[in-house]
Scaffold this motif. Structure first.
Motif, PDB file in Angstrom:
ATOM      1  N   VAL A 189       0.778  -1.225   0.176  1.00 35.97           N
ATOM      2  CA  VAL A 189       0.009   0.116  -0.117  1.00 35.97           C
ATOM      3  C   VAL A 189       0.869   1.248  -0.224  1.00 35.97           C
ATOM      4  CG1 VAL A 189      -1.705   1.307   1.156  1.00 35.97           C
ATOM      5  CG2 VAL A 189      -1.992  -1.136   1.159  1.00 35.97           C
ATOM      6  N   VAL A 190       0.651   2.187  -0.875  1.00 38.02           N
ATOM      7  CA  VAL A 190       1.534   3.321  -0.914  1.00 38.02           C
ATOM      8  C   VAL A 190       0.691   4.284  -1.063  1.00 38.02           C
ATOM      9  CG1 VAL A 190       3.128   4.510  -2.698  1.00 38.02           C
ATOM     10  CG2 VAL A 190       3.463   1.990  -2.375  1.00 38.02           C
ATOM     11  N   GLN A 191       0.817   5.578  -0.154  1.00 37.93           N
ATOM     12  CA  GLN A 191       0.176   6.527   0.114  1.00 37.93           C
ATOM     13  C   GLN A 191       1.200   7.938   0.136  1.00 37.93           C
ATOM     14  OE1 GLN A 191      -1.947   5.993   3.472  1.00 37.93           O
ATOM     15  NE2 GLN A 191      -3.993   5.109   2.498  1.00 37.93           N
ATOM     16  N   GLY A 192       0.841   8.802  -0.692  1.00 37.77           N
ATOM     17  CA  GLY A 192       1.706   9.995  -0.641  1.00 37.77           C
ATOM     18  C   GLY A 192       2.006  10.450  -1.995  1.00 37.77           C
ATOM     19  N   ARG A 193       3.241  10.778  -2.204  1.00 38.05           N
ATOM     20  CA  ARG A 193       3.850  11.443  -3.394  1.00 38.05           C
ATOM     21  C   ARG A 193       4.687  10.518  -4.076  1.00 38.05           C
ATOM     22  NH1 ARG A 193       8.216  14.767  -5.358  1.00 38.05           N
ATOM     23  NH2 ARG A 193       7.389  16.152  -6.980  1.00 38.05           N
ATOM     24  N   VAL A 194       4.699  10.244  -5.260  1.00 37.47           N
ATOM     25  CA  VAL A 194       5.254   9.329  -5.958  1.00 37.47           C
ATOM     26  C   VAL A 194       5.850   9.611  -7.304  1.00 37.47           C
ATOM     27  CG1 VAL A 194       5.556   7.151  -7.307  1.00 37.47           C
ATOM     28  CG2 VAL A 194       4.054   7.357  -5.194  1.00 37.47           C
ATOM     29  N   GLN A 195       7.140   9.725  -7.263  1.00 36.03           N
ATOM     30  CA  GLN A 195       7.965  10.153  -8.718  1.00 36.03           C
ATOM     31  C   GLN A 195       8.949   8.895  -9.272  1.00 36.03           C
ATOM     32  OE1 GLN A 195       9.904  13.735  -8.414  1.00 36.03           O
ATOM     33  NE2 GLN A 195      11.323  13.379 -10.262  1.00 36.03           N
ATOM     34  N   THR A 196       8.468   8.527 -10.303  1.00 31.93           N
ATOM     35  CA  THR A 196       9.431   7.050 -10.944  1.00 31.93           C
ATOM     36  C   THR A 196       9.503   7.099 -12.178  1.00 31.93           C
ATOM     37  OG1 THR A 196       9.316   4.767 -10.853  1.00 31.93           O
ATOM     38  CG2 THR A 196       7.227   6.000 -10.612  1.00 31.93           C
ATOM     39  N   ALA A 197      10.413   6.479 -12.660  1.00 33.93           N
ATOM     40  CA  ALA A 197      10.559   6.458 -14.330  1.00 33.93           C
ATOM     41  C   ALA A 197       9.556   5.190 -14.611  1.00 33.93           C
ATOM     42  CB  ALA A 197      12.043   6.104 -14.611  1.00 33.93           C
ATOM     43  N   ARG A 198       9.575   4.095 -13.875  1.00 33.40           N
ATOM     44  CA  ARG A 198       8.637   2.852 -14.297  1.00 33.40           C
ATOM     45  C   ARG A 198       8.052   2.454 -13.144  1.00 33.40           C
ATOM     46  NH1 ARG A 198      13.225  -1.202 -16.414  1.00 33.40           N
ATOM     47  NH2 ARG A 198      14.429  -0.062 -14.740  1.00 33.40           N
ATOM     48  N   LEU A 199       6.613   2.077 -13.444  1.00 34.89           N
ATOM     49  CA  LEU A 199       5.936   1.606 -12.313  1.00 34.89           C
ATOM     50  C   LEU A 199       5.248   0.309 -12.697  1.00 34.89           C
ATOM     51  CD1 LEU A 199       4.498   2.113  -9.681  1.00 34.89           C
ATOM     52  CD2 LEU A 199       2.612   3.418 -10.918  1.00 34.89           C
ATOM     53  N   VAL A 200       5.193  -0.420 -11.767  1.00 31.89           N
ATOM     54  CA  VAL A 200       4.587  -1.913 -11.885  1.00 31.89           C
ATOM     55  C   VAL A 200       3.663  -1.998 -10.503  1.00 31.89           C
ATOM     56  CG1 VAL A 200       5.021  -4.269 -12.037  1.00 31.89           C
ATOM     57  CG2 VAL A 200       6.624  -2.836 -13.282  1.00 31.89           C
ATOM     58  N   VAL A 201       2.624  -2.130 -10.917  1.00 35.41           N
ATOM     59  CA  VAL A 201       1.650  -2.665  -9.557  1.00 35.41           C
ATOM     60  C   VAL A 201       0.984  -4.085  -9.803  1.00 35.41           C
ATOM     61  CG1 VAL A 201      -0.514  -2.014  -8.367  1.00 35.41           C
ATOM     62  CG2 VAL A 201       1.196  -0.219  -9.459  1.00 35.41           C
ATOM     63  N   HIS A 202       1.138  -4.917  -9.010  1.00 34.62           N
ATOM     64  CA  HIS A 202       0.580  -6.225  -9.054  1.00 34.62           C
ATOM     65  C   HIS A 202      -0.687  -6.278  -8.729  1.00 34.62           C
ATOM     66  CE1 HIS A 202       4.363  -8.431  -9.950  1.00 34.62           C
ATOM     67  NE2 HIS A 202       5.138  -7.211  -9.116  1.00 34.62           N
ATOM     68  N   ASP A 203      -1.613  -7.449  -8.908  1.00 37.29           N
ATOM     69  CA  ASP A 203      -2.962  -7.738  -8.481  1.00 37.29           C
ATOM     70  C   ASP A 203      -3.044  -7.404  -7.030  1.00 37.29           C
ATOM     71  OD1 ASP A 203      -5.836  -7.830  -8.643  1.00 37.29           O
ATOM     72  OD2 ASP A 203      -5.461  -9.842  -9.127  1.00 37.29           O
ATOM     73  N   GLY A 204      -3.886  -6.439  -6.438  1.00 34.61           N
ATOM     74  CA  GLY A 204      -4.044  -6.353  -5.004  1.00 34.61           C
ATOM     75  C   GLY A 204      -3.251  -5.076  -4.435  1.00 34.61           C
ATOM     76  N   GLY A 205      -2.424  -4.625  -5.140  1.00 35.51           N
ATOM     77  CA  GLY A 205      -1.499  -3.503  -4.700  1.00 35.51           C
ATOM     78  C   GLY A 205      -2.515  -2.234  -4.844  1.00 35.51           C
ATOM     79  N   VAL A 206      -1.986  -1.215  -3.919  1.00 35.04           N
ATOM     80  CA  VAL A 206      -2.697  -0.039  -4.012  1.00 35.04           C
ATOM     81  C   VAL A 206      -1.782   1.265  -4.114  1.00 35.04           C
ATOM     82  CG1 VAL A 206      -3.989   1.541  -2.458  1.00 35.04           C
ATOM     83  CG2 VAL A 206      -4.673  -0.941  -2.702  1.00 35.04           C
ATOM     84  N   VAL A 207      -2.151   1.971  -4.866  1.00 36.74           N
ATOM     85  CA  VAL A 207      -1.258   3.333  -5.226  1.00 36.74           C
ATOM     86  C   VAL A 207      -2.406   4.636  -4.948  1.00 36.74           C
ATOM     87  CG1 VAL A 207       0.219   4.863  -6.543  1.00 36.74           C
ATOM     88  CG2 VAL A 207       0.343   2.381  -6.438  1.00 36.74           C
ATOM     89  N   ASP A 208      -2.106   5.290  -3.723  1.00 33.06           N
ATOM     90  CA  ASP A 208      -3.155   6.295  -3.689  1.00 33.06           C
ATOM     91  C   ASP A 208      -2.285   7.688  -3.085  1.00 33.06           C
ATOM     92  OD1 ASP A 208      -5.413   7.931  -2.978  1.00 33.06           O
ATOM     93  OD2 ASP A 208      -5.539   6.996  -1.003  1.00 33.06           O
ATOM     94  N   GLY A 209      -2.338   8.558  -4.151  1.00 28.95           N
ATOM     95  CA  GLY A 209      -1.814   9.833  -4.082  1.00 28.95           C
ATOM     96  C   GLY A 209      -1.286  10.818  -5.225  1.00 28.95           C
ATOM     97  N   GLU A 210      -0.361  11.259  -5.175  1.00 31.43           N
ATOM     98  CA  GLU A 210      -0.024  12.029  -6.608  1.00 31.43           C
ATOM     99  C   GLU A 210       1.231  11.236  -6.941  1.00 31.43           C
ATOM    100  OE1 GLU A 210       2.229  16.341  -7.300  1.00 31.43           O
ATOM    101  OE2 GLU A 210       1.631  15.830  -5.173  1.00 31.43           O
ATOM    102  N   LEU A 211       0.944  11.054  -8.456  1.00 34.32           N
ATOM    103  CA  LEU A 211       2.016  10.180  -9.042  1.00 34.32           C
ATOM    104  C   LEU A 211       2.376  11.074 -10.317  1.00 34.32           C
ATOM    105  CD1 LEU A 211       3.353   7.686  -9.936  1.00 34.32           C
ATOM    106  CD2 LEU A 211       1.113   6.972 -11.132  1.00 34.32           C
ATOM    107  N   HIS A 212       3.851  10.945 -10.485  1.00 30.68           N
ATOM    108  CA  HIS A 212       4.586  11.753 -11.478  1.00 30.68           C
ATOM    109  C   HIS A 212       5.475  10.781 -12.293  1.00 30.68           C
ATOM    110  CE1 HIS A 212       3.355  15.915 -10.110  1.00 30.68           C
ATOM    111  NE2 HIS A 212       3.631  15.275  -9.084  1.00 30.68           N
ATOM    112  N   MET A 213       5.218  10.523 -13.464  1.00 30.35           N
ATOM    113  CA  MET A 213       6.217   9.558 -14.127  1.00 30.35           C
ATOM    114  C   MET A 213       6.908  10.610 -15.046  1.00 30.35           C
ATOM    115  SD  MET A 213       5.100   6.467 -13.777  1.00 30.35           S
ATOM    116  CE  MET A 213       5.588   5.917 -15.022  1.00 30.35           C
ATOM    117  N   GLN A 214       8.259  10.419 -15.309  1.00 23.76           N
ATOM    118  CA  GLN A 214       9.243  10.822 -16.067  1.00 23.76           C
ATOM    119  C   GLN A 214      10.123   9.855 -16.525  1.00 23.76           C
ATOM    120  OE1 GLN A 214      11.738  13.410 -13.587  1.00 23.76           O
ATOM    121  NE2 GLN A 214      12.339  11.684 -11.942  1.00 23.76           N
TER     122      GLN A 214
END
Length: 205
Positions: free
Chosen positions: A171-196
């Motif tokens: 479970v990820v909450q908050g601010r995320v900055q990443t070049a690549r993102l992989v979320v498996h079935d059941g994973g949670v991403v809640d917040g601000e996402l920046h892809m670069q």
């Protein structure tokens, strides 16, 4: 057979002529008997037994010696390879910094090696390689690394220069900055996402 009588000779037949006549009659009778017997009993040539065939020569098979020749080498016995002690020994993990399940970290931490978090952590954690938050861990901090994996609970800021992976239990909450993102079935991403792009993330780091 007929004979003519000669008048100059006496009427009484000569014994020689009679004998000749008798002899001739006997000869004729014998001839007739032979002719009757030959005609009455023909010779059956098919009743004769067939001639015996010459025995066929039977060649005996050569005797083969079952024993191998004495000059052949003896067979090499098969021996299964036994694992050595080094093969059975557990593989050492690469050197990494570990915050154990019973540990609590609060502060700023920087490491040239990878960081594995199994307990509680607060503050700021930075690694030149990777950060791994295991399942059951509680993290409230700012994380910065090349690769980051979240399998526990995270709240804060993530700056990932490479690949961010969120497991099914993460479970990820908050601010995320990443070049690549992989979320498996059941994973949670809640917040601000920046892809670069990965090049931009490397230059920013």
């Amino acid at each position: 057979m007929f004979y003519r009588r000669n008048h100059e000779q006496p009427a009484t037949p000569q014994p020689q002529a009679q004998s000749e006549q008798t002899l001739q009659l006997d000869v004729l009778d014998d001839f007739d008997d032979i002719t009757e017997e030959s005609s009455a009993a023909p010779v059956n040539t098919f009743s004769q037994p067939p001639a015996e065939e010459p025995p066929t020569a039977i060649m005996a098979a050569p005797q083969v010696d079952a024993a191998p020749p004495a000059d052949l080498p003896e067979p090499i016995p098969f021996v299964a390879a036994q694992p050595s002690a080094s093969d059975l020994a557990p593989r050492p993990r690469p050197a990494e910094s570990v915050i154990g399940p019973d540990d609590f970290f609060d502060g700023n931490y920087r490491s040239e090696r990878g960081v594995r978090i199994q307990g509680n952590a607060r503050g700021s954690i930075e690694s030149r390689q990777y950060i791994y938050v295991e399942e059951g861990a509680q993290v409230e901090a700012t994380l910065a690394a090349e690769d980051i994996t979240i399998a526990g609970s995270f709240n804060g800021t993530i700056e990932c220069r490479g690949r961010l992976e969120v497991a099914g239990s993460g479970v990820v909450q908050g601010r995320v900055q990443t070049a690549r993102l992989v979320v498996h079935d059941g994973g949670v991403v809640d917040g601000e996402l920046h892809m670069q792009r990965e090049e931009q993330a490397i230059n920013a780091g």
